[in-house]
Design an enzyme around this catalytic site. Sequence first.
Site, PDB file in Angstrom:
ATOM      1  N   LEU B  43       0.978  -1.286   0.074  1.00  0.00           N
ATOM      2  CA  LEU B  43       0.021  -0.160   0.066  1.00  0.00           C
ATOM      3  C   LEU B  43       0.972   1.173   0.139  1.00  0.00           C
ATOM      4  O   LEU B  43       0.386   2.364  -0.579  1.00  0.00           O
ATOM      5  CB  LEU B  43      -0.997  -0.123   1.040  1.00  0.00           C
ATOM      6  CG  LEU B  43      -2.009  -0.975   1.202  1.00  0.00           C
ATOM      7  CD1 LEU B  43      -2.834  -0.727   2.253  1.00  0.00           C
ATOM      8  CD2 LEU B  43      -3.016  -0.618  -0.153  1.00  0.00           C
ATOM      9  N   SER B 284      -9.792 -11.544  11.063  1.00  0.00           N
ATOM     10  CA  SER B 284     -10.033 -10.280  11.291  1.00  0.00           C
ATOM     11  C   SER B 284     -10.732  -9.657  12.751  1.00  0.00           C
ATOM     12  O   SER B 284     -11.509 -10.338  13.149  1.00  0.00           O
ATOM     13  CB  SER B 284     -11.047  -9.493  10.274  1.00  0.00           C
ATOM     14  OG  SER B 284     -11.326  -8.190  10.629  1.00  0.00           O
ATOM     15  N   ARG B 337      -6.281  -3.789  20.735  1.00  0.00           N
ATOM     16  CA  ARG B 337      -5.560  -5.302  20.616  1.00  0.00           C
ATOM     17  C   ARG B 337      -4.481  -5.422  21.610  1.00  0.00           C
ATOM     18  O   ARG B 337      -4.566  -6.835  21.894  1.00  0.00           O
ATOM     19  CB  ARG B 337      -4.827  -5.312  19.252  1.00  0.00           C
ATOM     20  CG  ARG B 337      -5.689  -5.131  17.956  1.00  0.00           C
ATOM     21  CD  ARG B 337      -5.036  -4.786  17.004  1.00  0.00           C
ATOM     22  NE  ARG B 337      -6.034  -4.822  15.628  1.00  0.00           N
ATOM     23  CZ  ARG B 337      -5.887  -4.716  14.276  1.00  0.00           C
ATOM     24  NH1 ARG B 337      -4.653  -4.629  13.785  1.00  0.00           N
ATOM     25  NH2 ARG B 337      -6.403  -4.803  13.408  1.00  0.00           N
ATOM     26  N   LEU B 469      -3.486   0.282   7.067  1.00  0.00           N
ATOM     27  CA  LEU B 469      -3.976   0.457   5.633  1.00  0.00           C
ATOM     28  C   LEU B 469      -3.876   2.106   5.575  1.00  0.00           C
ATOM     29  O   LEU B 469      -3.364   2.570   4.402  1.00  0.00           O
ATOM     30  CB  LEU B 469      -5.115  -0.134   5.463  1.00  0.00           C
ATOM     31  CG  LEU B 469      -5.501  -1.440   5.632  1.00  0.00           C
ATOM     32  CD1 LEU B 469      -6.714  -1.926   4.902  1.00  0.00           C
ATOM     33  CD2 LEU B 469      -4.289  -2.139   4.989  1.00  0.00           C
TER      34      LEU B 469
END
Lengths: 248, 665
Positions: B43, B284, B337, B469
Amino acid sequence: MNLTLKIWRQKSAKDKGKIVDYTMSDVSPDMSFLEMLDVLNQELIDKGEEPIAFDHDCREGICGMCSMFVNGQAHGPDRAITVCQLHMRSFKDGDTIYIEPWRAKAFPVIKDLIVDRSSFDRIQHAGGFISVNTSGNTQDANAIPINKHDADAAFDAATCIGCGACVASCKNSSAMLFVSAKVSQFALLPQGQVEATDRVMNMVKQMDAEGFGNCTNTGACEVECPKGISLENIARMNREYLKASFKG
Amino acid sequence: MALDSRIPQGPLADKWTRHKNEINLVNPANKRLIDVIVVGTGLAGGSAAATLAELGYNVKAFCFQDSPRRAHSIAAQGGINAAKNYQGDGDSTYRLFYDTVKGGDYRSREANVYRLAEVSTNIIDQCVAQGVPFARDYGGLLDNRSFGGVLVSRTFYAKGQTGQQLLLGAYSAMNRQIGRGKIKMFTRHEMLDVVIVDGKARGIIARNLVTGEIERHSAHAVVLGTGGYGNAFYLSTYAMGSNVTAAWKAHKRGAYFANPCYTQIHPTCIPVSGDHQSKLTLMSESLRNDGRIWVPKHKKDVEAIRDGSLKPTQLAEEDRDYYLERRYPAFGNLVPRDVASRAAKERCDEGYGVNKTGEAVYLDFASAFMRYGKEQAHVKGLDENDEALVKKLGQEIVKNKYGNLFQMYEKIVDQNPYETPMMIYPAVHYTMGGIWVDYNLMTTVPGLYAIGEANFSDHGANRLGASALMQGLADGYFVLPYTIGDYLADDIRTGPISTDSKEFDEAERNVTETIDKLINNNGTKSVDHFHKRLGKIMWNKCGMARNEKDLKEAITEIAALRAEFWKDVLIPGGADEYNEELAKAGRVADFLELGELFAKDALVREESAGGHFREEYQTPEGEAMRRKEFQFVSAWEYKGEPKDAVLHKEDLAYENIKVKERSYK
């Protein structure tokens, strides 16, 4: 389990290849197919032999790098997966497994199971894009509403991972499923309309130039596609091509 | 050398605009005279290569895969954040900035993060214009979902394949430029050194992985978009080829390496099943929107589940411990997370893990099936009390949202997650550390840039979901193409850079000597043998929780392992052909150096922050304890062996956010 593997070995594009036999014992059903090859390769290295070269990277079924025939089927016996997602539980003790590279004129062998798929990239260079500047000065994203049905259909076409299983499974080595997936994605979206004519003409022209064969609607590509890309895309590409031909 | 972050003056919200107005520009006619090398085509690298080419620079792009489309960005599943506030739930640039700085546990640079939040909205516009098929609602507008650590719905997605669609967008932008001849693409090429001429990055040495040929490539600037180094752990969610080599060689040539110990451990991965395992697969994080995480409350149930006499679906609601909902009522299953990962480890360490190895917790969708199913039954005018019908309707909805993830899980684990809860465990997923860069994304080597995961700048000590991203594309499409001009404006009269110089000679010799050494080593053990051993040290002593004793041991053990590697590694085949083992050996050699610096950095950081947990520094409730005196970026200067690396500190100032204890309760 114990297995006999018959694997295509070919030192380079210039050398002649042949099937070589290997035996493996203690293969766990929880291993992925590529992990089984990893174990075999470690055994070969320990014996001072050259490991089997094969393409692989993400090992999650999404990068499209892994590419091999397993018992005559692209990505092996299970439906809708790549070979990295194939597990040894799909095989039985005592099985003989044939492992070969993709076979197509437009995919020359580099070594063992690795082939050169850069022809796919060249088709994309010919038109697999929307000509918009990458400046960030585009209009607000919600200013282009897209019907959910069309957006979903475009997404389904866009999920092609470019692995080449379609070409390898086709008796004519046709790349129609691959090319049509990109053509369809853009044909279904308003953003892709402006250059639709040039896109389909240029991509098909490049596809032919690379030495891919024609589609004879056999449908093997769809059956073996790990992402379930539909034959409808080929029909759509044909319509787009016809439309473009009339426009000249 | 002192670190100058070159953060522009002025109010936070004006810094980027003001900076763009003040930095030097290169006239379009002069851009044609300038060459830029971009290494890596994910990316960050892909979007940078496309944009630089479009601006008019001559770009040479390199990737080790057979096509730029295979970069590991493709595997990102959940989504990309942007402060569009389409949902009208109170989102704004400031909130995205605030969440990201807080999520990173106040260890990232304010100005960079604000800029990231500012350009995030442009990314969505840009990608939609390129034909990226984001999810839409029935009115045809873009759909959003929520991610961990966040209280608004700002995540744009394309089913569970958002990374794939965004990468294909960047790839198509590259294809357009390759078709125009503005990008020259080198696939199956690996960068093995940076060439520095008169103190400036002027090119690279690359190896053609098919022929083994060593090539010299020159340019006026070099950009690294080469991703992270999580494969130092051997088992991780990274692609098999992901490596630190390009970044590490840049470090050895003078680029400081920042926060190497900052690693993200992702909470929802498929657990390890055996010694043969080559990698871990992520499920995910978006699944946590609908899945509830639990383990049994009682040890006897844990044992019954492990020996197969009890099915998880048979365990009564009151006998389950939904530990995230219990401990963090405000965020529940959507805590960040690091919090979710540590909480899973804590339960498993206490003996409540539900698989054979005791290293798994459940991610259960049963409640979601019923909740969605009831809604559907209501909408369709069907019987809301028919449980079987409601479950079936609910499963359809979940299938639409996460179908590919469920299929992936079933293939790997051989269990149907529609019928039985998924088992998950944390795994190494992302490295927040990377090459140190200033506000312009330039490293400490003039003309050498690092973007995306390869740099350290935006995520602090923890990365929130859907932010990687965003950073990759922000850097590549919208930041670097502006800031690189500031440097290149001085190069319009330089002319082409010759590869026929003593610097290129020296760099090429450096590369060929290393290859000769590896290929002629005649050792007895494979590359993977060493890589697996390194991974074990990293996971056991530098993993989710660390302490001084373990880190000191790790430093000694990695140094010893490195010495053994160079003495005893065995590489079959030759240097002048396709040789996967040789390529791997070079990468593992670099991991063996980075791993030691990683442990050294973790040892210095006597605090717990985000994904980095030092056992000595925790609150009585077991939460991470930050220390004010460690509010800095650690930037390491190469001085030979990792043990000799010199620490430089960039102090982090928070002028727009009050630094608070992070709480998700």
